[in-house]
Scaffold this active site. Structure first.
Site, mmCIF file in Angstrom:
data_model
loop_
_atom_site.group_PDB
_atom_site.id
_atom_site.type_symbol
_atom_site.label_atom_id
_atom_site.label_comp_id
_atom_site.label_asym_id
_atom_site.label_seq_id
_atom_site.Cartn_x
_atom_site.Cartn_y
_atom_site.Cartn_z
ATOM 1 N N CYS A 48 3.885 -7.435 -0.408
ATOM 2 C CA CYS A 48 3.107 -7.374 0.825
ATOM 3 C C CYS A 48 1.748 -8.030 0.599
ATOM 4 O O CYS A 48 1.052 -7.719 -0.372
ATOM 5 C CB CYS A 48 2.941 -5.918 1.257
ATOM 6 N N CYS A 51 -1.086 -5.159 0.740
ATOM 7 C CA CYS A 51 -1.289 -4.101 -0.252
ATOM 8 C C CYS A 51 -0.624 -4.354 -1.602
ATOM 9 O O CYS A 51 -0.807 -3.567 -2.522
ATOM 10 C CB CYS A 51 -0.817 -2.761 0.314
ATOM 11 N N CYS A 97 5.910 -2.808 6.005
ATOM 12 C CA CYS A 97 5.715 -2.442 4.611
ATOM 13 C C CYS A 97 5.778 -0.931 4.485
ATOM 14 O O CYS A 97 5.151 -0.199 5.266
ATOM 15 C CB CYS A 97 4.359 -2.957 4.133
ATOM 16 N N CYS A 100 1.794 0.231 3.381
ATOM 17 C CA CYS A 100 0.615 0.109 4.246
ATOM 18 C C CYS A 100 0.964 -0.001 5.727
ATOM 19 O O CYS A 100 0.076 -0.109 6.562
ATOM 20 C CB CYS A 100 -0.247 -1.066 3.823
ATOM 21 N N CYS A 120 14.286 -11.145 8.423
ATOM 22 C CA CYS A 120 13.581 -12.355 8.834
ATOM 23 C C CYS A 120 12.075 -12.058 8.795
ATOM 24 O O CYS A 120 11.561 -11.352 9.665
ATOM 25 C CB CYS A 120 14.060 -12.720 10.240
#
Length: 140
Positions: A48, A51, A97, A100, A120
């Site tokens: 991510c 984070c 995510c 976060c 996607c």
């Protein structure tokens, strides 16, 4: 899974680029075929951008022809969370995510084996960590 990362809007604005902020925090999307990870094949892990949470192994990435990087499955079941998305007159499954809650993209049931899923994702919502390098989770 590591502890959830919860920051104020002001803290997110300071940490992210304007494009990352728009996608991760306001559920935006990048235009198709513009993301830096659309055609990449480098080994490693996608994390991510907000984070550092590990999301997808490069080996699960495939060319979907959609213009966004696509994966067959997340790294771990709790790497991502899924939510029903009924925006824009469509019914889709949003992917965020797991650490976060940043918007990553959507998952569709039209992917290849072994899962039949197509995660996607927006390139701007992720960073690539080359194979053999450690992950760096962002803290407060």
């Amino acid at each position: 899974m590591v502890d959830k990362l919860v920051l104020s809007d002001e803290e997110w604005r300071k940490r992210l680029t304007p494009e990352e902020y728009q996608v991760l925090r306001h559920h935006g999307t990048e235009r198709p075929h513009t993301g830096c990870f659309v055609g990449t094949k480098d080994p490693g892990t996608y994390v991510c951008a907000g984070c550092g949470n590990p999301l997808f192994k490069a080996g699960t990435k495939f060319e979907s022809g959609t213009g966004w990087p696509s994966f067959t499955q997340p790294l771990q079941a709790d790497s991502v969370t899924e939510y029903r998305d009924v925006s824009y007159g469509m019914v889709r499954t949003e992917v965020r995510c797991g650490r976060c809650d940043g918007h990553l993209g959507h998952v569709f049931p039209d992917g290849p084996p072994p899962t039949g899923l197509r995660y996607c994702m927006n390139s701007v919502a992720m960073k690539h960590v080359p194979e053999g390098q450690p992950f760096q989770l962002v803290t407060k």
